[in-house]
Design an enzyme around this catalytic site. Structure first.
Site, PDB file in Angstrom:
ATOM      1  N   ARG A 204       0.708  -2.388  19.793  1.00 11.82           N
ATOM      2  CA  ARG A 204       1.050  -3.808  19.854  1.00 11.82           C
ATOM      3  C   ARG A 204       0.758  -4.398  21.226  1.00 11.82           C
ATOM      4  O   ARG A 204       0.975  -3.741  22.250  1.00 11.82           O
ATOM      5  CB  ARG A 204       2.532  -4.011  19.524  1.00 11.82           C
ATOM      6  CG  ARG A 204       2.851  -3.674  18.087  1.00 11.82           C
ATOM      7  CD  ARG A 204       4.196  -4.201  17.685  1.00 11.82           C
ATOM      8  NE  ARG A 204       5.311  -3.668  18.435  1.00 11.82           N
ATOM      9  CZ  ARG A 204       6.049  -2.631  18.051  1.00 11.82           C
ATOM     10  NH1 ARG A 204       5.790  -1.991  16.943  1.00 11.82           N
ATOM     11  NH2 ARG A 204       7.064  -2.232  18.798  1.00 11.82           N
TER      12      ARG A 204
ATOM     13  N   ALA B  19       1.866   5.228   1.430  1.00 12.11           N
ATOM     14  CA  ALA B  19       2.177   5.803   2.734  1.00 12.11           C
ATOM     15  C   ALA B  19       0.888   6.092   3.498  1.00 12.11           C
ATOM     16  O   ALA B  19      -0.084   6.592   2.930  1.00 12.11           O
ATOM     17  CB  ALA B  19       2.980   7.092   2.562  1.00 12.11           C
ATOM     18  N   ARG B  20       0.877   5.721   4.758  1.00  8.12           N
ATOM     19  CA  ARG B  20      -0.238   5.985   5.661  1.00  8.12           C
ATOM     20  C   ARG B  20      -1.563   5.373   5.188  1.00  8.12           C
ATOM     21  O   ARG B  20      -2.632   5.888   5.475  1.00  8.12           O
ATOM     22  CB  ARG B  20      -0.413   7.483   5.873  1.00  8.12           C
ATOM     23  CG  ARG B  20       0.776   8.178   6.485  1.00  8.12           C
ATOM     24  CD  ARG B  20       0.918   7.744   7.899  1.00  8.12           C
ATOM     25  NE  ARG B  20       1.673   8.716   8.655  1.00  8.12           N
ATOM     26  CZ  ARG B  20       2.469   8.389   9.634  1.00  8.12           C
ATOM     27  NH1 ARG B  20       2.627   7.138   9.957  1.00  8.12           N
ATOM     28  NH2 ARG B  20       3.107   9.299  10.302  1.00  8.12           N
TER      29      ARG B  20
ATOM     30  N   ALA C 209       2.606   1.423  20.942  1.00 11.61           N
ATOM     31  CA  ALA C 209       1.406   1.491  21.784  1.00 11.61           C
ATOM     32  C   ALA C 209       0.295   0.578  21.274  1.00 11.61           C
ATOM     33  O   ALA C 209      -0.537   0.113  22.064  1.00 11.61           O
ATOM     34  CB  ALA C 209       0.903   2.937  21.867  1.00 11.61           C
TER      35      ALA C 209
ATOM     36  N   HIS D  24       3.301   3.014  16.962  1.00 13.59           N
ATOM     37  CA  HIS D  24       3.347   1.589  16.608  1.00 13.59           C
ATOM     38  C   HIS D  24       3.476   0.734  17.869  1.00 13.59           C
ATOM     39  O   HIS D  24       2.779  -0.271  18.018  1.00 13.59           O
ATOM     40  CB  HIS D  24       4.515   1.301  15.668  1.00 13.59           C
ATOM     41  CG  HIS D  24       4.214   1.551  14.231  1.00 13.59           C
ATOM     42  ND1 HIS D  24       3.997   0.537  13.343  1.00 13.59           N
ATOM     43  CD2 HIS D  24       4.096   2.705  13.530  1.00 13.59           C
ATOM     44  CE1 HIS D  24       3.749   1.041  12.142  1.00 13.59           C
ATOM     45  NE2 HIS D  24       3.822   2.360  12.233  1.00 13.59           N
TER      46      HIS D  24
ATOM     47  N   ASP E 246       8.042  -5.129   9.536  1.00 14.72           N
ATOM     48  CA  ASP E 246       7.547  -3.791   9.211  1.00 14.72           C
ATOM     49  C   ASP E 246       8.750  -2.851   9.116  1.00 14.72           C
ATOM     50  O   ASP E 246       9.238  -2.384  10.127  1.00 14.72           O
ATOM     51  CB  ASP E 246       6.572  -3.334  10.281  1.00 14.72           C
ATOM     52  CG  ASP E 246       5.690  -2.180   9.835  1.00 14.72           C
ATOM     53  OD1 ASP E 246       5.914  -1.643   8.737  1.00 14.72           O
ATOM     54  OD2 ASP E 246       4.776  -1.813  10.593  1.00 14.72           O
TER      55      ASP E 246
ATOM     56  N   GLU F 138      14.937  -5.125  16.302  1.00 16.98           N
ATOM     57  CA  GLU F 138      15.197  -4.081  15.309  1.00 16.98           C
ATOM     58  C   GLU F 138      16.413  -4.499  14.506  1.00 16.98           C
ATOM     59  O   GLU F 138      17.524  -4.508  15.021  1.00 16.98           O
ATOM     60  CB  GLU F 138      15.426  -2.740  16.002  1.00 16.98           C
ATOM     61  CG  GLU F 138      14.202  -2.271  16.770  1.00 16.98           C
ATOM     62  CD  GLU F 138      14.390  -0.928  17.448  1.00 16.98           C
ATOM     63  OE1 GLU F 138      15.281  -0.165  17.029  1.00 16.98           O
ATOM     64  OE2 GLU F 138      13.646  -0.647  18.391  1.00 16.98           O
TER      65      GLU F 138
ATOM     66  N   GLY G 126       0.840  -1.190   0.000  1.00 17.29           N
ATOM     67  CA  GLY G 126       0.000   0.000   0.000  1.00 17.29           C
ATOM     68  C   GLY G 126       0.872   1.235   0.000  1.00 17.29           C
ATOM     69  O   GLY G 126       2.095   1.152   0.108  1.00 17.29           O
TER      70      GLY G 126
END
Length: 175
Positions: free
Chosen positions: A55, A11-12, A53, A51, A81, A63, A9
């Protein structure tokens, strides 16, 4: 074979939310953040905090852009992601931006990632930006990135069990 889902998709568009919803009922997901820390950027820190908050507290976090060992080993489901940041950081690692020619090392990194993706023993969901549907970029670096992103998305999509496209918060299947 475990389920391998690619969510594309703009952005945003809601890609990350869609990925999180697919795995919402799984308590032990390993969230793989490929973006780096972008130290000093308040805007980036805000994105990361939002992000985090969303999960579940039971989900793990790593990372890294070193995705192949994670894909090759058994374990809990992975949520990657995102592949767009993986490509950007992989190009950084190979100093692609200073020599804007097609790099065999980047082509090999994409091929290696696609091979690991296709053979992973884990349920895996990856998020990636679709950046090829717009205007042709004016500069060579952005054109190269757009072209490589298209190759990466195609390679991952063709070895996925499911491909989805998210636009304006709606997620549609790609068949």
């Amino acid at each position: 074979m475990p389920d391998r889902t690619l969510i594309l998709g703009g952005a945003r568009s809601g890609k990350s939310l869609a990925a999180e919803r697919l795995l919402a009922d799984v308590p032990d997901v390993l969230y793989v953040a490929t973006g780096g820390d972008d130290a000093g950027s308040a805007e980036w820190a805000d994105r990361v905090a939002k992000h985090q908050a969303r999960r579940p507290p039971t989900w793990g976090l790593i990372e890294t852009i070193d995705l192949i060992p994670l894909l090759e080993s058994p374990g809990p489901p992975l949520l990657v992601d995102c592949l767009t940041l993986w490509l950007s950081r992989t190009m950084d690692a190979h100093d692609t931006w200073s020599d804007l020619t097609r790099s065999p090392a980047i082509d090999q990194a994409i091929a290696d990632l696609a091979a690991a993706w296709s053979a992973t023993p884990r349920r895996t969901v990856a998020v990636s930006n679709d950046i090829g549907a717009g205007v042709v970029p004016a500069d060579p670096g952005t054109r190269l990135f757009r072209d490589l992103m298209g190759r990466l998305n195609t390679a991952i999509s063709l070895t996925s069990t499911t491909a989805l496209y998210t636009i304006a918060g709606r997620t549609l299947p790609l068949t």
